[in-house]
Scaffold this active site. Structure first.
Site, PDB file in Angstrom:
ATOM      1  N   ASP A  32     -28.652   1.966  26.715  1.00  0.00           N
ATOM      2  CA  ASP A  32     -27.985   0.662  26.760  1.00  0.00           C
ATOM      3  C   ASP A  32     -28.336  -0.084  28.044  1.00  0.00           C
ATOM      4  O   ASP A  32     -28.686  -1.263  28.018  1.00  0.00           O
ATOM      5  CB  ASP A  32     -26.473   0.841  26.657  1.00  0.00           C
ATOM      6  CG  ASP A  32     -26.024   1.397  25.324  1.00  0.00           C
ATOM      7  OD1 ASP A  32     -26.665   1.083  24.305  1.00  0.00           O
ATOM      8  OD2 ASP A  32     -25.040   2.151  25.288  1.00  0.00           O
ATOM      9  N   GLU A 150     -19.183   0.779  20.570  1.00  0.00           N
ATOM     10  CA  GLU A 150     -18.195   1.187  21.559  1.00  0.00           C
ATOM     11  C   GLU A 150     -17.081   0.165  21.691  1.00  0.00           C
ATOM     12  O   GLU A 150     -15.900   0.525  21.782  1.00  0.00           O
ATOM     13  CB  GLU A 150     -18.891   1.384  22.910  1.00  0.00           C
ATOM     14  CG  GLU A 150     -19.916   2.508  22.905  1.00  0.00           C
ATOM     15  CD  GLU A 150     -20.920   2.428  24.023  1.00  0.00           C
ATOM     16  OE1 GLU A 150     -21.727   3.368  24.155  1.00  0.00           O
ATOM     17  OE2 GLU A 150     -20.923   1.419  24.765  1.00  0.00           O
TER      18      GLU A 150
END
Length: 260
Positions: A32, A150
């Protein structure tokens, strides 16, 4: 690469709106942060700083982070937060010792992971403080690394990795982030490494969540009927428990309690 250029263009517009000069990205060694760092570079060439913020971290994390910084020729700032973390924990633990028993906290032996979270969450909060120190000094924005998977269930630390100015990949599932990473030529060993917030040695996202990203993303894309009922209930329970992370702090309105 069309998606990458679209995101980079959006990031440029965020810089312009904020009258900021560039971006700071906390480079963790994961996919990420690697993707966000490269997107930031595309949006603001010469205006990106990669921050390496070890805090009793696995040395491999920093090695992977440096490999990304080297690959994209990103300037880095390294701040080792281990001593700061140790000081906070050492000062706080005696004052909180009265609350650490099972009877008072409700945390027993079977809640081993849960019992580690309060101290572990200090780490991302220290990183947030460091990122904003850098950003404020340079008139940069803090580019967050949270993805849609998330964010949907609140799997981030409040006022930690959730404390950012913008979320360039917040609309992408983890699977989509990996696909974009391959387009951006992020090294395979970083794309394929088990996702981890680096909260403690050996910690992985999927172990802490109690389910895999593939199952979570099936739930998000196809609904609860796409996975086992027990797993859907677990995801929904976690989402409800973390709802407070995704909204501003509550306050009484004039009818409910007046102004304070």
């Amino acid at each position: 690469m069309a998606k990458a250029h679209q995101i980079a263009q959006w990031m440029r517009s965020q810089l312009s709106s904020a009258a900021a000069r560039g971006f700071v990205v906390g480079l963790s060694g994961g996919v990420d942060s690697a993707v966000v760092a490269r997107l930031a570079q595309m949006a603001a060439p010469g205006g990106v700083v990669a921050a390496l913020l070890p805090c009793h971290s696995d040395p491999q994390d920093e090695q992977d982070a440096m490999s990304v910084a080297t690959l994209y020729s990103l300037p880095t700032i390294r701040i080792d937060l281990s001593t700061t973390y140790d000081t906070i924990v050492a000062d706080a633990e005696p004052a909180l010792r009265f609350a650490t028993s099972y009877a008072e906290t409700g945390v027993g032996p079977s809640d081993h992971l849960r019992s580690r979270v309060p101290a572990a969450n200090i780490k991302p909060r220290l990183r947030m403080t460091s990122l904003y120190f850098i950003a404020n000094t340079l008139n940069y924005l803090v580019a967050g690394t949270g993805n849609r998977s998330e964010l949907a269930i609140g799997y981030f630390t409040k006022y930690g990795d959730g404390g950012v100015d913008l979320l360039p990949i917040g609309h992408l599932l983890k699977r989509e982030v990996r696909e974009l990473a391959r387009e951006l030529r992020v090294p395979d060993h970083i794309v394929n490494r088990p996702p981890s917030a680096g909260l403690w040695p050996g910690q992985t996202d999927e172990e802490e969540m109690g389910f895999g990203y593939a199952e979570l993303e099936r739930y998000l894309e196809e609904g609860p009927q796409a996975i086992a009922p027990a797993l859907a209930m677990r995801i929904e329970r976690l989402t409800r428990r973390n709802d407070h992370k995704r909204v501003p702090p509550p306050m009484p309105d004039e009818q409910g309690g007046g102004k304070y």
